[in-house]
Design an enzyme around this catalytic site. Structure first.
Site, PDB file in Angstrom:
ATOM      1  N   HIS A  15       0.379  -1.120   0.115  1.00  9.24           N
ATOM      2  CA  HIS A  15       0.220   0.057   0.066  1.00  9.24           C
ATOM      3  C   HIS A  15       0.533   1.027   0.307  1.00  9.24           C
ATOM      4  O   HIS A  15       2.216   1.020   0.234  1.00  9.24           O
ATOM      5  CB  HIS A  15      -0.769  -0.082   0.885  1.00  9.24           C
ATOM      6  CG  HIS A  15      -0.213   0.141   2.783  1.00  9.24           C
ATOM      7  ND1 HIS A  15       0.233  -1.262   3.120  1.00  9.24           N
ATOM      8  CD2 HIS A  15       0.354   1.303   3.819  1.00  9.24           C
ATOM      9  CE1 HIS A  15       0.930  -0.636   4.217  1.00  9.24           C
ATOM     10  NE2 HIS A  15       0.531   0.776   4.684  1.00  9.24           N
ATOM     11  N   ARG A  20      10.445  -1.413   2.610  1.00  9.83           N
ATOM     12  CA  ARG A  20       9.404  -0.634   1.537  1.00  9.83           C
ATOM     13  C   ARG A  20       9.849  -1.172   0.111  1.00  9.83           C
ATOM     14  O   ARG A  20      10.747  -2.476   0.122  1.00  9.83           O
ATOM     15  CB  ARG A  20      10.184   0.583   1.161  1.00  9.83           C
ATOM     16  CG  ARG A  20      10.346   1.413   2.793  1.00  9.83           C
ATOM     17  CD  ARG A  20      11.167   2.723   2.853  1.00  9.83           C
ATOM     18  NE  ARG A  20      10.330   3.523   3.937  1.00  9.83           N
ATOM     19  CZ  ARG A  20      10.529   3.367   4.776  1.00  9.83           C
ATOM     20  NH1 ARG A  20      12.003   2.459   5.342  1.00  9.83           N
ATOM     21  NH2 ARG A  20      11.018   4.019   6.009  1.00  9.83           N
TER      22      ARG A  20
END
Length: 377
Positions: free
Chosen positions: A241, A260
């Site tokens: 997301h 990440r």
């Protein structure tokens, strides 16, 4: 006991100079303001009126972290581990310094989260798009632009049979050459795909703000979601997301564990990311409010937190809470009355902490508040 909470905004580069300022009725800030933390997390515990921080009262044991979040630019694409993965990863990195750039696990907790927009429009990337839809998008881009090695390679990976989305992520973040990344980004800018017109507009803007970033390819494979004020989305462990723009209230388990997956100059551990990410594609459910409810509780499948939105129209609202709890004011003129029967003002953009002595709170005034407490799922 009720305690007023404040905190200074964190000036991450993706923040906004205007969104939090407008919420609180003050002039725009000189630096971007990204997040205000209301919790006892060691990274930035909330401030108490007597000069202490909240962890002095709670011992750092609060199970959730409540935030105001303001995004002018997209955040990094990210994913959070399950509890078991966090425990294992934190133990594995025990020899690393707490602030080591290559560290993936800052604590041993999971980080499910819920975001509720305060702005009229809140944009986000949430989860991986259904594979058939992404194949259609790539086919339209290929038919409307000049054929290129990067676009051909991405299409071939999506046509594979063995977890094609995981293969595409691996390629985009670890194997694609800068020229291949540029091929895909050029197709995003120059291609046409009527079915995905709004998504392409968003991805073009993301690409413009992150030139040459392979995370643009990851974003191209994700669901672009537009939330309206008062709606919400729950983001489970393993779900890719990224918040793109807007102002909202965010609540999460008390953790700072982030893996990440692009749109960032920060450390990306592709191998670890791929052990954490869930590549099951599909839409993410949008939780839509009932406009007739004074108290709207957002359902979440975790025990770490629960969040409710309360709309006050001049009549007192009595709510039972599970301590420790917080009340965050996001509009209007609001007061809170606890066990001592004294009315404590809650200025917009601040919160009040309620300890174990407070099981029933009376909310008065006109405005909007959010009530955070441990979950009971």
């Amino acid at each position: 006991m009720l305690l007023s909470l404040t905190n200074a905004p964190r000036d991450y580069a993706w923040g906004s100079k205007t969104l939090l300022a407008a919420l609180e009725g003050r002039v725009p800030a000189e630096l971007p303001e990204a997040e205000v933390w209301f919790g006892d997390h060691a990274g930035d515990p909330a401030d108490l009126p007597d000069g202490r921080t909240l962890d002095a009262v709670t011992g750092g044991e609060l199970p959730f972290l409540l935030k105001l979040l303001a995004a002018e630019d997209p955040l990094s694409i990210q994913v959070h581990p399950t509890k078991a993965q966090a425990v294992e990863g934190f133990a594995r990195e025990a020899e690393l310094a707490a602030d080591a750039p290559g560290r993936n696990y800052r604590d041993d907790n999971h980080k499910p989260e819920l975001i509720v927009p305060l702005s009229e429009r809140f944009e986000a990337l949430c989860g991986l798009r259904e594979l058939a839809a992404s194949r259609r998008l790539l086919a339209e881009l290929r038919s409307s632009t000049e054929e290129s090695a990067g676009l051909s390679r991405l299409s071939a990976l999506l046509d594979g049979e063995d977890d094609p989305l995981r293969a595409a992520l691996q390629w985009a973040l670890a194997e694609a050459t800068p020229a291949e990344v540029a091929d895909v980004i050029n197709a995003v800018h120059g291609g046409v795909a009527a079915e995905f017109a709004l998504t392409l507009v968003a991805i073009r803007e993301i690409a413009a703000r992150n030139p040459g970033d392979p995370g643009v390819i990851v974003a191209l494979l994700m669901n672009f979601v537009v939330l309206r004020r008062g709606e919400a989305v729950f983001l489970r462990a393993g779900l890719l997301h990224a918040y793109v723009s807007g102002l909202g209230v965010e609540i999460m388990a008390a953790s700072d564990n982030v893996l990440r997956g692009g749109l960032t100059p920060k450390h990306i551990d592709v191998a670890e990311l791929l052990t954490i990410v869930d590549t099951t594609p599909g839409d993410v459910e949008i939780i839509r409010p009932d406009p007739g409810l004074t108290v709207q509780r957002f359902p979440v499948p975790v025990d770490d937190f629960a969040l409710s939105r309360v709309v006050l129209s001049g009549e007192d609202v009595v709510i039972d809470v599970q301590a420790p709890a917080m009340v965050l004011a996001t509009s209007g003129d609001v007061r809170i009355i606890g066990a001592d029967a004294l009315a404590l003002p809650v200025p917009v953009g601040t919160a009040v902490f309620a300890d174990a002595a407070e099981s029933t709170l009376v909310l008065s005034g006109v405005g909007e508040v959010f009530v955070a407490e441990p979950g009971s799922h």
